[in-house]
Design a protein around this motif. Structure first.
Motif, PDB file in Angstrom:
ATOM      1  N   UNK A 259       0.820  -1.213   0.000  1.00  0.00           N
ATOM      2  CA  UNK A 259       0.000   0.000   0.000  1.00  0.00           C
ATOM      3  C   UNK A 259       0.852   1.261   0.000  1.00  0.00           C
ATOM      4  N   UNK A 260       1.813   1.348   0.937  1.00  0.00           N
ATOM      5  CA  UNK A 260       2.651   2.550   1.015  1.00  0.00           C
ATOM      6  C   UNK A 260       3.494   2.727  -0.244  1.00  0.00           C
ATOM      7  N   UNK A 261       4.006   1.630  -0.768  1.00  0.00           N
ATOM      8  CA  UNK A 261       4.782   1.726  -2.005  1.00  0.00           C
ATOM      9  C   UNK A 261       3.919   2.256  -3.141  1.00  0.00           C
ATOM     10  N   UNK A 262       2.688   1.761  -3.226  1.00  0.00           N
ATOM     11  CA  UNK A 262       1.793   2.255  -4.259  1.00  0.00           C
ATOM     12  C   UNK A 262       1.494   3.730  -4.104  1.00  0.00           C
ATOM     13  N   UNK A 263       1.304   4.174  -2.851  1.00  0.00           N
ATOM     14  CA  UNK A 263       1.047   5.596  -2.602  1.00  0.00           C
ATOM     15  C   UNK A 263       2.232   6.440  -3.042  1.00  0.00           C
ATOM     16  N   UNK A 264       3.441   6.022  -2.659  1.00  0.00           N
ATOM     17  CA  UNK A 264       4.641   6.789  -3.016  1.00  0.00           C
ATOM     18  C   UNK A 264       4.807   6.885  -4.525  1.00  0.00           C
ATOM     19  N   UNK A 265       4.622   5.773  -5.226  1.00  0.00           N
ATOM     20  CA  UNK A 265       4.821   5.776  -6.673  1.00  0.00           C
ATOM     21  C   UNK A 265       3.720   6.557  -7.379  1.00  0.00           C
ATOM     22  N   UNK A 266       2.475   6.437  -6.897  1.00  0.00           N
ATOM     23  CA  UNK A 266       1.380   7.194  -7.511  1.00  0.00           C
ATOM     24  C   UNK A 266       1.596   8.694  -7.337  1.00  0.00           C
ATOM     25  N   UNK A 267       2.026   9.111  -6.135  1.00  0.00           N
ATOM     26  CA  UNK A 267       2.319  10.531  -5.920  1.00  0.00           C
ATOM     27  C   UNK A 267       3.427  10.992  -6.864  1.00  0.00           C
ATOM     28  N   UNK A 268       4.473  10.173  -6.986  1.00  0.00           N
ATOM     29  CA  UNK A 268       5.577  10.529  -7.880  1.00  0.00           C
ATOM     30  C   UNK A 268       5.105  10.602  -9.328  1.00  0.00           C
ATOM     31  N   UNK A 269       4.254   9.670  -9.735  1.00  0.00           N
ATOM     32  CA  UNK A 269       3.803   9.637 -11.121  1.00  0.00           C
ATOM     33  C   UNK A 269       2.829  10.776 -11.429  1.00  0.00           C
ATOM     34  N   UNK A 270       1.802  10.940 -10.589  1.00  0.00           N
ATOM     35  CA  UNK A 270       0.805  11.978 -10.851  1.00  0.00           C
ATOM     36  C   UNK A 270       1.420  13.366 -10.671  1.00  0.00           C
ATOM     37  N   UNK A 271       2.183  13.543  -9.583  1.00  0.00           N
ATOM     38  CA  UNK A 271       2.858  14.827  -9.384  1.00  0.00           C
ATOM     39  C   UNK A 271       3.867  15.112 -10.474  1.00  0.00           C
ATOM     40  N   UNK A 272       4.560  14.064 -10.911  1.00  0.00           N
ATOM     41  CA  UNK A 272       5.509  14.240 -12.006  1.00  0.00           C
ATOM     42  C   UNK A 272       4.823  14.629 -13.298  1.00  0.00           C
TER      43      UNK A 272
END
Length: 404
Positions: A259-272
């Protein structure tokens, strides 16, 4: 006659946004696979019985396939056009995903070598998206709009990646990899249908300013284009370190689930993705794209150094640092791709974008191999410090702004 010409020009002006939408959809569909499979790495490692090194090899082959064939697809795009290239590549990618769902899921006796070969082929076929959709944008948009248009197209990579991050691990963990492969095949085939219906070549009669082939040497013979492409390769390392190994790091070193890994990557992807659009707008206003790439590289280096320092901090801080580093590491693509295409001219934009894609995905292939080797002799702090060093090395490689 003048009214007819004016009407055709207005129609072409409106259609360029349709072309952009088709390119965004194609790029997002491929990115869902490209980003979703690595984040499902923990499930893949367990279901296929892979070692961590074997997982790194399999996931690295996805990038190796793109790196091996991106330039070839770019040259083919310059010769055959955007539409035929996209339809051919995406149809083949969707067909291979459907075949993997039928005969290459866990339980089918697939070994590491065969799985790696299938994943390599997915990358090699899907690489058609990068150059073909980029050349379409270059052809249909004028120079004062290309930064935004190309960045919107590039924003489809983290946006589609976020969809893949949310979808693929859940499907693989809940219903198995057959369902995950079939869902990804459907996304590819939907993009084929959209390309068939709406994407066609610019007729050249009212081409965007600067869209005609430029005189001069091939981009493959220009040192400045090579320098820009190599800088992009170095900037890719932190992006794929975060994308590929955040889940493994949080699971193995911090005892966390997906879950936390998915949150971190989604934030990086969407924010990116949002950052790509913002930098594209800035480049259209000031047009110094190369300076923007240098600034983003420096900011990424600082952020990843912070992630290295915070490796053993409370897990919320660690995840936030990795998300920020991944976000910044995603922010430069649209600007760099636009600059590479403009340097080459639209008639050779496919080759220039293919060269940039080769270095980018070459680095994306090497990163999953380097990180496990580094972990054999050093802790996770060294991994994130390595991801901070490479964007710092990219800064002096970006060529100086051309005189006008």
């Amino acid at each position: 006659m003048a009214t007819l010409v004016a009407g055709e020009a207005r129609s072409a002006s409106r259609h360029r946004w349709v072309v952009l939408a088709v390119g965004v959809g194609a790029q997002a569909g491929f990115s869902a696979m490209f980003s979703g499979l690595p984040v499902a790495g923990v499930v893949m490692r367990a279901d296929y019985g892979l070692s961590t090194a074997g997982l790194g090899l399999v996931l690295g082959c996805l990038s190796l396939g793109v790196a091996t064939c991106d330039l070839l697809w770019g040259m083919l795009t310059d010769r055959l056009g955007d539409r035929r290239t996209l339809i051919t590549g995406l149809t083949a990618t969707g067909a291979l995903l459907a075949l993997m769902a039928a005969v290459a899921a866990p339980g089918d006796g697939v070994g590491t070598a065969l799985l790696a070969g299938c994943v390599f082929a997915l990358g090699a076929l899907g690489a058609s998206v990068n150059s073909a959709s980029g050349r379409a944008v270059m052809t249909w948009f004028a120079d004062g709009e290309r930064g935004l248009a190309m960045s919107v197209r590039q924003a489809a990579i983290p946006a589609g990646g976020a969809v893949g991050v949310a979808l693929v691990p859940w499907l693989a963990g809940t219903y198995g990899f057959r369902a995950a492969y079939l869902a990804l095949a459907l996304l590819c085939l939907l993009s084929v249908a959209a390309t068939w219906r709406w994407l066609h070549e610019h007729d050249g009669g009212a081409a965007a300013p600067g869209a005609r082939p430029a005189a001069g040497p091939s981009p493959l013979r220009r040192p400045d284009v090579w320098r820009l492409a190599l800088a992009g390769g170095l900037l890719t390392v932190p992006q794929f370190a975060v994308l590929t190994f955040t889940g493994i790091f949080l699971h193995d070193a911090r005892g966390q689930g997906t879950l936390l890994a998915g949150v971190a990557v989604i934030v990086a992807q969407v924010g990116g993705g949002a950052a790509r659009i913002g930098t594209g707008l800035l480049s259209d206003r000031g047009r110094d794209r190369r300076a923007l790439v240098r600034v983003i590289a420096l900011a990424t280096a600082v952020a990843m150094a912070g992630a290295a320092v915070l490796t053993s901090a409370p897990v919320a801080l660690t995840v936030a640092a990795l998300a920020l580093g991944g976000l910044l590491a995603n922010a430069w693509h649209g600007v760099l791709y636009t600059e590479a295409a403009v340097m080459a001219g639209a008639g050779r934009a496919g080759s220039a974008l293919g060269l940039a894609g080769t270095t980018l995905f070459g680095a994306a292939f090497v990163t999953p191999l380097v990180v496990p080797a580094l972990l054999e002799v050093a802790p996770w702090e060294a991994v994130w410090a390595f991801a901070a060093l490479t964007p710092l090395l990219a800064v002096p490689l970006v060529p100086a702004r051309a005189r006008r």
